[in-house]
Enzyme design. Structure first.
Site, mmCIF file in Angstrom:
data_model
loop_
_atom_site.group_PDB
_atom_site.id
_atom_site.type_symbol
_atom_site.label_atom_id
_atom_site.label_comp_id
_atom_site.label_asym_id
_atom_site.label_seq_id
_atom_site.Cartn_x
_atom_site.Cartn_y
_atom_site.Cartn_z
ATOM 1 N N GLY A 116 0.799 -1.209 0.000
ATOM 2 C CA GLY A 116 0.000 0.000 0.000
ATOM 3 C C GLY A 116 0.836 1.264 0.000
ATOM 4 O O GLY A 116 0.405 2.297 -0.524
ATOM 5 N N GLU A 139 2.151 -8.443 -2.455
ATOM 6 C CA GLU A 139 0.827 -8.886 -2.011
ATOM 7 C C GLU A 139 0.532 -10.345 -2.319
ATOM 8 O O GLU A 139 -0.102 -11.041 -1.507
ATOM 9 C CB GLU A 139 -0.265 -7.988 -2.622
ATOM 10 C CG GLU A 139 -0.413 -6.637 -1.937
ATOM 11 C CD GLU A 139 0.472 -5.566 -2.535
ATOM 12 O OE1 GLU A 139 0.236 -4.376 -2.248
ATOM 13 O OE2 GLU A 139 1.419 -5.909 -3.281
#
Length: 260
Positions: A116, A139
């Site tokens: 993020g 991720e």
């Protein structure tokens, strides 16, 4: 210059320190004990800042405290999120809002920008870094996808083939490679990073604000909207007193130099 926002309560530091100037705002991600991992409080603070900058457009500089930009989303919170949270786009919608601010957004990146954190950096219009800057989207190793912008913003920045390789492998990109592939536009010593970000903001501030806002808006328009959107924006600017003033000053300076 106003003092930064320093706290949300006497005991809990603000996750986002905000320094306001007349023509810019510097927002510093401020969870150094968590390597500036982006939690819900950070997202809430970003939304509040975006509301302010939508109402009063200024250039935004985003950076991180403690030699880290942002190590990613807060995994402890992310682990507990369910399908409804994914569909709510908690981080994605905040980063879209950052990206769509009227004035330019500059990300000044030192250290890790992962997950993020990388996606927040990708949402900026201009990215600069230090030699220690590192980008990555790990991720898939955590059983999820980079759903806060990387799957579409990164290919717009570095091209689809390169983005595919980086997102599918989760490989870390160092500052030298980030510069070579256009992920950052410049690399500066850590001690100079914020000064260089301010130098960019200074250059932007010397230009006409309305023309800057229009340029950013037109840059974002889909290809099918060009050249209509360019011409419509130019038509508005052609009627502005500031355009006339700036062009008159330019012609007067040129005439003066010619006469010398």
């Amino acid at each position: 210059m106003n003092s930064p926002d320093v706290a949300v309560s006497p005991d809990v530091p603000s996750p986002l320190l905000v320094e306001r100037r007349d023509d810019r705002v510097v927002a510093t991600l401020n969870r150094p004990d968590k390597r500036n991992a982006i939690d819900q409080a950070t997202i809430d603070a970003l939304h509040a800042l975006c509301a302010e900058l939508e109402a009063e457009p200024r250039t935004l500089v985003i950076t991180g405290a403690g030699g880290v930009f942002a190590s990613g989303a807060d995994i402890a919170q992310l682990r507990e999120r369910r399908a409804a949270d994914a569909l709510a786009g908690i981080n994605a919608n905040a980063f879209v809002r950052v990206n769509e601010l009227p004035m330019p957004v500059i990300a000044a990146i030192d250290g890790w920008a992962l997950g993020g954190g990388a996606e927040l950096a990708f949402a900026a219009d201009i990215r600069i870094g230090t030699p220690d800057a590192k980008f990555g989207n790990p991720e898939t190793g955590l059983g999820i996808i980079p759903a806060a912008g990387a799957t579409w913003r990164l290919k717009e920045i570095v091209g689809e083939s390169r983005a595919s390789e980086l997102l599918l492998t989760g490989r870390i990109v160092d500052a030298a490679e980030a510069l070579s592939i256009g992920l950052v536009t410049a690399v500066h010593p850590a001690a100079d990073l914020l000064a260089e970000a301010h130098a960019l903001a200074d250059r932007i501030a010397r230009n006409d604000r309305d023309a800057t806002i229009a340029t950013k808006r037109v840059l974002r328009a889909p290809r099918v909207d060009h050249p209509r959107v360019d011409l419509e924006s130019q038509a508005v600017l052609f009627e502005s007193p500031e355009k006339h003033r700036r062009m008159t000053e330019f012609l007067e300076r040129r005439a003066k130099r010619s006469a010398e």
